[in-house]
Design an enzyme around this catalytic site. Structure first.
Site, PDB file in Angstrom:
ATOM      1  N   SER A 196      63.636  52.163  44.245  1.00 20.74           N
ATOM      2  CA  SER A 196      63.472  53.740  43.837  1.00 20.74           C
ATOM      3  C   SER A 196      62.995  54.625  45.105  1.00 20.74           C
ATOM      4  CB  SER A 196      62.760  53.818  42.666  1.00 20.74           C
ATOM      5  OG  SER A 196      62.837  55.163  42.177  1.00 20.74           O
ATOM      6  N   HIS A 198      61.620  57.442  45.179  1.00 22.56           N
ATOM      7  CA  HIS A 198      60.255  58.174  44.866  1.00 22.56           C
ATOM      8  C   HIS A 198      59.055  57.510  45.189  1.00 22.56           C
ATOM      9  CE1 HIS A 198      58.814  57.525  40.699  1.00 22.56           C
ATOM     10  NE2 HIS A 198      60.211  56.947  40.491  1.00 22.56           N
ATOM     11  N   CYS A 322      53.983  55.498  33.163  1.00 15.54           N
ATOM     12  CA  CYS A 322      54.621  55.563  31.947  1.00 15.54           C
ATOM     13  C   CYS A 322      53.765  55.407  30.463  1.00 15.54           C
ATOM     14  CB  CYS A 322      55.649  54.713  32.029  1.00 15.54           C
ATOM     15  SG  CYS A 322      56.614  54.786  33.518  1.00 15.54           S
TER      16      CYS A 322
HETATM   17  N1  PLP Z   1      59.910  49.049  38.118  1.00 19.04           N
HETATM   18  C1  PLP Z   1      58.604  49.196  38.568  1.00 19.04           C
HETATM   19  C2  PLP Z   1      57.649  47.989  39.030  1.00 19.04           C
HETATM   20  C3  PLP Z   1      58.096  50.694  38.623  1.00 19.04           C
HETATM   21  O1  PLP Z   1      56.861  50.749  38.977  1.00 19.04           O
HETATM   22  C4  PLP Z   1      58.895  51.748  38.168  1.00 19.04           C
HETATM   23  C5  PLP Z   1      58.495  53.120  37.988  1.00 19.04           C
HETATM   24  O2  PLP Z   1      57.183  53.274  37.756  1.00 19.04           O
HETATM   25  C6  PLP Z   1      60.267  51.288  37.761  1.00 19.04           C
HETATM   26  C7  PLP Z   1      60.395  50.164  37.750  1.00 19.04           C
HETATM   27  C8  PLP Z   1      61.141  52.454  37.380  1.00 19.04           C
HETATM   28  O3  PLP Z   1      61.538  53.282  38.501  1.00 19.04           O
HETATM   29  P1  PLP Z   1      62.062  54.511  38.287  1.00 19.04           P
HETATM   30  O4  PLP Z   1      61.066  55.541  37.987  1.00 19.04           O
HETATM   31  O5  PLP Z   1      62.840  55.061  39.784  1.00 19.04           O
HETATM   32  O6  PLP Z   1      63.032  54.592  37.152  1.00 19.04           O
END
Ligand code: PLP
Length: 379
Positions: A196, A198, A322
């Site tokens: 990802s 960001h 989250c």
């Molecule tokens: N997987 C992990 C280990 C993450 O830390 C995150 C984001 O916090 C994600 C998946 C999800 O990514 P995105 O925010 O791009 O959907």
């Protein structure tokens, strides 16, 4: 502001922003259009594909652009199920990010069987237990490369080899690993990998899924033929360009970044352990991302500390971004055997490429002030 929440998101690198701007202005074509405006956009998307492929040491054709980590993970798992109709079993771990956790819980309700691998106190699964969990009807094994809350690194190369020996596709959630440690897939048995933008100084809402070219694949969405039929919908051209430049910068700067992140994190962590008696680090301290420390300060309510630190100009987090604000203790810390008091007093500090050495001193001073203030409130 001292920003030590880089596992939640990172500031966009100025060079990334500069590279994106033309695609929010004059270069607006649809990459699927045959005219010059479309071809300019197409060329930019394909250059970004090469840049991401270079970061992952794979072929450009193995990169599918998505809207981010969550979509990549959902695509990887659902594609594995859809392309192997006889297989309804999934292997994952108990400390996955909510993208994987909630996906797999939903799939259980849809009739799939999921084996949730436990972890030890250090946050690591046992490879032998992983091997035992793999079955002839396992559609996919999907685990974190690096945990977002503790930074602990799973032995993904070993796990992928074990999965390959049993002909089970292996997906690595490298969302936290990319840009902080090498994440090349060449010479490994990793068939699918999510990242990802960001999380490594690119824009939000764009990511990629690596799909080994020998693997069967089914798209998540129905629609047009974009991304070689693997991800329909008009491409997020500016975002993809940003992801490409962020991937190039991450690759070029990787050894230096790893070293400087580790130096800042280690100095910060050592000072916290020294200044706050009873403070404890969660997770294996050797097999860990260089930028993350998750620690408990005994007697401190982490939620309150986060707010006091924020007022003092320091950004950090409790658990994952989250789940911040949720009343439950982190499922990751609980799975590692951390008791309620330990989980409630735990803060995560995550350094980034744009932090400087004096951020460590500023954050330490703020933490001492916050703890003193909170102590005063308690007395
Ligand atoms: N997987 C992990 C280990 C993450 O830390 C995150 C984001 O916090 C994600 C998946 C999800 O990514 P995105 O925010 O791009 O959907």
């Amino acid at each position: 502001m001292i920003y030590l929440d880089n596992n939640a998101t990172t500031p966009v690198d100025p060079a990334v922003r500069e590279a994106m701007l033309p695609f929010l202005g004059g270069v607006f074509g649809n990459p699927s259009s045959a005219h010059g405006a479309g071809r300019a956009a197409r060329a930019a998307v394909e250059e970004a594909r090469e840049q991401v492929a270079a970061l992952l040491d794979c072929e450009p054709g193995e990169i599918v652009f998505t809207s981010g980590g969550t979509e990549s993970i959902n695509t990887a798992v659902r594609s594995a199920l859809a392309s192997q109709p006889g297989r309804r079993h999934i292997v994952t771990s108990v400390i996955e990010h909510s993208a994987t956790k909630n996906l797999c819980e939903g799939l259980e309700r849809e009739g799939c069987e999921v084996t949730w691998l436990p972890v030890d106190r250090g946050g690591l699964p046992e490879v032998a237990a992983f091997e035992r969990a793999l079955r002839p009807d396992t559609a996919i094994a999907t685990v974190l490369w690096a945990n977002n809350e503790t930074g602990v690194l799973f032995p993904v190369a070993e796990m992928a080899a074990a999965a390959a020996a049993r002909r089970v596709p292996f997906h690595a959630d490298a969302v936290q690993a990319a840009g902080k440690i090498p994440v090349g897939v060449r010479g490994t048995d990793i068939h699918l990998l999510s990242l990802s933008a960001h999380k490594f100084h690119g824009p939000k809402g764009v990511g990629a899924l690596y799909v080994n070219r020998r693997l069967g694949f089914r798209p998540l969405l129905a629609g047009g033929g974009q991304e070689g039929g693997r991800r329909p919908g008009t491409e997020n051209v500016a975002g993809i360009v940003g992801l490409g430049v962020a991937a190039r910068l991450a690759r070029e700067r990787l050894p230096r970044t790893t070293e400087s992140l580790r130096a800042m994190r280690d100095r910060f962590e050592a000072a916290v352990l020294e200044r706050f008696p009873g403070a404890a680090v969660h997770g294996d301290r050797e097999r860990r991302l260089p930028n993350t420390t998750n620690l408990s300060l005994p007697g401190i309510d982490a939620g309150a500390a986060l707010l006091v630190l924020d007022r003092l100009g320091v950004c950090c987090s409790i658990g994952s971004a989250c789940s911040s604000g949720a009343p439950d203790a982190s499922h990751v810390l609980r799975a590692m055997g951390v008791d309620d008091a330990g989980a409630r007093s735990s803060l995560r500090f995550s350094f980034g490429r744009l932090n400087r050495a004096d951020d460590v001193d500023g954050a330490l001073a703020a933490l001492e002030q916050a703890v003193a203030r909170m102590g005063a409130l308690r007395d």
